[in-house]
Design an enzyme around this catalytic site. Structure first.
Site, PDB file in Angstrom:
ATOM      1  N   SER A   1     116.820  72.401  -3.544  1.00 48.10           N
ATOM      2  CA  SER A   1     115.490  71.985  -4.003  1.00 48.10           C
ATOM      3  C   SER A   1     115.204  72.359  -5.449  1.00 48.10           C
ATOM      4  O   SER A   1     114.380  71.713  -6.105  1.00 48.10           O
ATOM      5  CB  SER A   1     114.411  72.599  -3.091  1.00 48.10           C
TER       6      SER A   1
ATOM      7  N   ASP B   1     103.961  77.666  -4.697  1.00 50.92           N
ATOM      8  CA  ASP B   1     104.728  78.506  -3.771  1.00 50.92           C
ATOM      9  C   ASP B   1     105.390  79.683  -4.468  1.00 50.92           C
ATOM     10  O   ASP B   1     105.942  80.579  -3.824  1.00 50.92           O
ATOM     11  CB  ASP B   1     105.772  77.679  -3.010  1.00 50.92           C
TER      12      ASP B   1
ATOM     13  N   HIS C   1     109.539  77.383  -6.704  1.00 54.41           N
ATOM     14  CA  HIS C   1     110.130  76.187  -7.299  1.00 54.41           C
ATOM     15  C   HIS C   1     109.530  75.894  -8.671  1.00 54.41           C
ATOM     16  O   HIS C   1     108.332  76.086  -8.870  1.00 54.41           O
ATOM     17  CB  HIS C   1     109.930  74.983  -6.379  1.00 54.41           C
TER      18      HIS C   1
END
Length: 201
Positions: A27, A176, A179
């Site tokens: 990711s 979060d 990322h």
């Protein structure tokens, strides 16, 4: 996300002279929660073209992938390409660490992937990761050390830490805290760009 898998970014009027780069990771490379054009592959392509390189950068990144998952899909990914990649930026391992999987297992998977990419005629640039502090010193030493060790074993270049300059910087991260946001991706691209240019040479 599978939908973002093998995304062709941009087009070149001179395909024969255009070199192909595949960003093969999780990711962090896949543009998690980012808009089209904001992820690692499109931003890297734009930066390389601005430097005069004729390239196309393809995203071979899937959110959530461990090294085992990345290894398992290699044949399928490469089989779907019209031509072998000139360069593969290999950036896996973060999810192994977050799940507390044995570093030895991740190392074996990365070892096999590097060997396979090279066997197929692609150059490899290893994008290293670092273990989170809460994993403990012993785990961190083994995990962090596998990237330079593998780069040395296979005589391939190493970019020591993919998230350099971004990790723990809230202004460069999504909500979060893990990322990169678009600005964070830009910092990553600028950091790794000299290594990518050197690998292309």
């Amino acid at each position: 996300m599978i939908a973002a898998f093998l995304l062709f970014v941009g087009a070149s009027p001179s395909f024969a002279e255009t070199r192909t780069i595949v960003a093969y990771g999780d990711s962090l490379m896949a543009g998690y929660q980012l808009k089209p054009g904001e992820g690692f592959a499109p931003q890297l392509e734009k930066a390389l073209k601005a430097k005069g390189h004729s390239v196309r950068v393809m995203s071979g990144a899937v959110s959530g992938d461990t090294t085992a998952a990345g290894k398992a899909r290699m044949a399928w990914v490469l089989g779907g390409l019209k031509a072998k990649p000139d360069l593969v930026i290999l950036g896996l391992g973060a999810n192994d660490m977050l799940r507390g999987l044995p570093p030895a297992q991740a190392r074996a998977n990365l070892d096999a992937m590097i060997a396979d990419f090279k066997k197929r005629g692609s150059k490899v640039l290893v994008a290293g990761m670092l273990a989170a502090p809460n994993m403990g010193k012993a785990y961190a030493a083994e995990f962090n050390g596998m990237y330079p060790a593998l780069a040395k074993k296979h005589a391939v270049p190493l970019y020591p830490f993919f998230m350099k300059g971004v990790v723990a910087n809230k202004a460069l991260l999504l909500g979060d805290g893990m990322h990169p946001n678009p600005k964070g991706v830009s910092v990553i691209v600028q950091g790794i760009l000299p290594s990518v240019e050197a690998a292309l040479r």
